[in-house]
Design a protein around this motif. Sequence first.
Motif, PDB file in Angstrom:
ATOM      1  N   PHE A  57      11.445   2.504   7.815  1.00  0.00           N
ATOM      2  CA  PHE A  57      10.269   1.893   8.292  1.00  0.00           C
ATOM      3  C   PHE A  57       9.841   0.299   8.025  1.00  0.00           C
ATOM      4  O   PHE A  57       8.842  -0.290   8.438  1.00  0.00           O
ATOM      5  CB  PHE A  57       8.905   2.444   7.515  1.00  0.00           C
ATOM      6  N   GLY A  58      11.048  -0.253   7.342  1.00  0.00           N
ATOM      7  CA  GLY A  58      10.945  -1.670   7.163  1.00  0.00           C
ATOM      8  C   GLY A  58      10.220  -1.961   5.999  1.00  0.00           C
ATOM      9  O   GLY A  58       9.816  -2.932   5.675  1.00  0.00           O
ATOM     10  N   ILE A  59       9.985  -1.054   5.084  1.00  0.00           N
ATOM     11  CA  ILE A  59       9.352  -0.983   3.795  1.00  0.00           C
ATOM     12  C   ILE A  59      10.451  -0.998   2.737  1.00  0.00           C
ATOM     13  O   ILE A  59      11.060   0.133   2.697  1.00  0.00           O
ATOM     14  CB  ILE A  59       8.568  -0.097   3.655  1.00  0.00           C
ATOM     15  N   TYR A  60      10.326  -1.849   1.682  1.00  0.00           N
ATOM     16  CA  TYR A  60      11.409  -1.975   0.688  1.00  0.00           C
ATOM     17  C   TYR A  60      10.787  -1.719  -0.788  1.00  0.00           C
ATOM     18  O   TYR A  60       9.864  -1.786  -0.981  1.00  0.00           O
ATOM     19  CB  TYR A  60      11.897  -3.354   0.790  1.00  0.00           C
ATOM     20  N   PRO A  61      11.904  -1.121  -1.657  1.00  0.00           N
ATOM     21  CA  PRO A  61      11.509  -0.823  -2.965  1.00  0.00           C
ATOM     22  C   PRO A  61      10.654  -2.391  -3.693  1.00  0.00           C
ATOM     23  O   PRO A  61      11.261  -3.526  -3.361  1.00  0.00           O
ATOM     24  CB  PRO A  61      12.921  -0.811  -3.774  1.00  0.00           C
ATOM     25  N   GLY A  62       9.593  -1.961  -4.338  1.00  0.00           N
ATOM     26  CA  GLY A  62       8.974  -3.479  -4.813  1.00  0.00           C
ATOM     27  C   GLY A  62       7.796  -3.659  -4.101  1.00  0.00           C
ATOM     28  O   GLY A  62       6.844  -4.295  -4.254  1.00  0.00           O
ATOM     29  N   ASP A  63       7.595  -3.082  -2.611  1.00  0.00           N
ATOM     30  CA  ASP A  63       6.516  -3.594  -1.711  1.00  0.00           C
ATOM     31  C   ASP A  63       5.354  -2.731  -2.176  1.00  0.00           C
ATOM     32  O   ASP A  63       5.379  -1.798  -2.996  1.00  0.00           O
ATOM     33  CB  ASP A  63       6.791  -3.189  -0.112  1.00  0.00           C
ATOM     34  N   ARG A  64       4.116  -3.436  -2.068  1.00  0.00           N
ATOM     35  CA  ARG A  64       2.913  -2.862  -2.343  1.00  0.00           C
ATOM     36  C   ARG A  64       2.577  -2.352  -0.919  1.00  0.00           C
ATOM     37  O   ARG A  64       2.167  -3.073  -0.247  1.00  0.00           O
ATOM     38  CB  ARG A  64       1.904  -3.695  -2.963  1.00  0.00           C
ATOM     39  N   LEU A  65       2.013  -1.201  -0.895  1.00  0.00           N
ATOM     40  CA  LEU A  65       0.946  -0.695   0.097  1.00  0.00           C
ATOM     41  C   LEU A  65      -0.500  -0.806   0.016  1.00  0.00           C
ATOM     42  O   LEU A  65      -0.669  -0.279  -1.189  1.00  0.00           O
ATOM     43  CB  LEU A  65       1.788   0.616   0.328  1.00  0.00           C
ATOM     44  N   ILE A  66      -1.406  -1.219   0.830  1.00  0.00           N
ATOM     45  CA  ILE A  66      -2.459  -1.202   0.644  1.00  0.00           C
ATOM     46  C   ILE A  66      -3.258  -0.026   1.377  1.00  0.00           C
ATOM     47  O   ILE A  66      -2.857  -0.187   2.557  1.00  0.00           O
ATOM     48  CB  ILE A  66      -3.355  -2.515   0.941  1.00  0.00           C
ATOM     49  N   VAL A  67      -3.645   0.862   0.812  1.00  0.00           N
ATOM     50  CA  VAL A  67      -4.124   2.254   1.513  1.00  0.00           C
ATOM     51  C   VAL A  67      -5.693   2.221   1.623  1.00  0.00           C
ATOM     52  O   VAL A  67      -6.475   2.107   0.551  1.00  0.00           O
ATOM     53  CB  VAL A  67      -3.454   3.289   0.713  1.00  0.00           C
ATOM     54  N   ASP A  68      -6.194   2.624   2.649  1.00  0.00           N
ATOM     55  CA  ASP A  68      -7.585   3.005   2.999  1.00  0.00           C
ATOM     56  C   ASP A  68      -7.638   4.393   2.836  1.00  0.00           C
ATOM     57  O   ASP A  68      -7.221   5.206   3.596  1.00  0.00           O
ATOM     58  CB  ASP A  68      -7.998   2.511   4.081  1.00  0.00           C
ATOM     59  N   ARG A  69      -8.384   5.167   1.697  1.00  0.00           N
ATOM     60  CA  ARG A  69      -8.480   6.605   1.639  1.00  0.00           C
ATOM     61  C   ARG A  69      -9.379   6.920   2.351  1.00  0.00           C
ATOM     62  O   ARG A  69      -9.483   8.242   2.807  1.00  0.00           O
ATOM     63  CB  ARG A  69      -8.920   6.767   0.388  1.00  0.00           C
ATOM     64  N   SER A  70     -10.331   6.274   2.971  1.00  0.00           N
ATOM     65  CA  SER A  70     -11.589   6.586   3.943  1.00  0.00           C
ATOM     66  C   SER A  70     -11.210   6.370   5.808  1.00  0.00           C
ATOM     67  O   SER A  70     -11.826   7.084   6.308  1.00  0.00           O
ATOM     68  CB  SER A  70     -12.654   5.713   3.796  1.00  0.00           C
ATOM     69  N   ALA A  71     -10.107   5.947   5.983  1.00  0.00           N
ATOM     70  CA  ALA A  71      -9.919   5.463   7.233  1.00  0.00           C
ATOM     71  C   ALA A  71      -9.385   7.017   7.897  1.00  0.00           C
ATOM     72  O   ALA A  71      -8.571   7.602   7.354  1.00  0.00           O
ATOM     73  CB  ALA A  71      -8.608   4.513   7.426  1.00  0.00           C
ATOM     74  N   ALA A  72      -9.734   7.144   9.238  1.00  0.00           N
ATOM     75  CA  ALA A  72      -9.231   8.198   9.946  1.00  0.00           C
ATOM     76  C   ALA A  72      -7.870   7.724  10.471  1.00  0.00           C
ATOM     77  O   ALA A  72      -7.683   6.862  11.228  1.00  0.00           O
ATOM     78  CB  ALA A  72     -10.113   8.408  11.224  1.00  0.00           C
ATOM     79  N   PRO A  73      -7.046   8.740   9.983  1.00  0.00           N
ATOM     80  CA  PRO A  73      -5.464   8.288  10.576  1.00  0.00           C
ATOM     81  C   PRO A  73      -5.403   8.304  12.249  1.00  0.00           C
ATOM     82  O   PRO A  73      -6.045   9.255  12.759  1.00  0.00           O
ATOM     83  CB  PRO A  73      -4.495   9.322  10.100  1.00  0.00           C
ATOM     84  N   ALA A  74      -4.613   7.621  12.886  1.00  0.00           N
ATOM     85  CA  ALA A  74      -4.431   7.577  14.193  1.00  0.00           C
ATOM     86  C   ALA A  74      -2.892   7.637  14.537  1.00  0.00           C
ATOM     87  O   ALA A  74      -2.075   7.142  13.556  1.00  0.00           O
ATOM     88  CB  ALA A  74      -5.110   6.453  14.973  1.00  0.00           C
ATOM     89  N   VAL A  75      -2.458   8.022  15.493  1.00  0.00           N
ATOM     90  CA  VAL A  75      -1.099   8.204  16.209  1.00  0.00           C
ATOM     91  C   VAL A  75      -0.382   6.666  15.811  1.00  0.00           C
ATOM     92  O   VAL A  75      -1.089   5.490  16.098  1.00  0.00           O
ATOM     93  CB  VAL A  75      -0.952   8.358  17.422  1.00  0.00           C
ATOM     94  N   ASP A  76       0.792   6.516  15.526  1.00  0.00           N
ATOM     95  CA  ASP A  76       1.607   5.561  15.186  1.00  0.00           C
ATOM     96  C   ASP A  76       1.097   4.735  13.803  1.00  0.00           C
ATOM     97  O   ASP A  76       1.395   3.367  13.738  1.00  0.00           O
ATOM     98  CB  ASP A  76       1.582   4.558  16.472  1.00  0.00           C
TER      99      ASP A  76
END
Length: 142
Positions: free
Chosen positions: A61-80
């Motif tokens: 996915f182009g995401i590397y060890p040590g990267d930080r992901l900012i995640v929204d727990r309230s967002a409705a997931p969508a395709v892609d």
Amino acid sequence: MSLTILARAERLQHLSPEHAGHDGFAAGLKFEGGFSLDRTVGLGAPQIRAVLVDDDSLLGFGIYPGDRLIVDRSAAPAVDQYVVAHLDGEEAYGVRLLAPDPKGGLLLKAARPSIAPIPLDDRDSAQIWGVVLWVVSYVGRG
């Protein structure tokens, strides 16, 4: 290509336009002050979480060890979109791509093609914990 410098702009705004490019980089750039990474990605909001990538399982996915992901727990997931999901039978959470299923419905696809997609219509197989909004990567040395 055009860029807008967001951080430390107050230090460069005093330069006249003819001197703004003295370093060979700042010429033709716009400046905006008041940049905050926390505010930009939403850190501090109760539904926003930062997640550390511990291994190389997301390289596809182009995401590397040590990267930080900012995640929204309230967002409705969508395709892609990338989602953080708790997969049935696994202790840890994982990142998957939410993709359309050619048979109808939705799939959770892993970054590695060797890992079979999980149909999302089977609610017992996975639970989406949040939607990945940002990937923060360190590209410096050391």
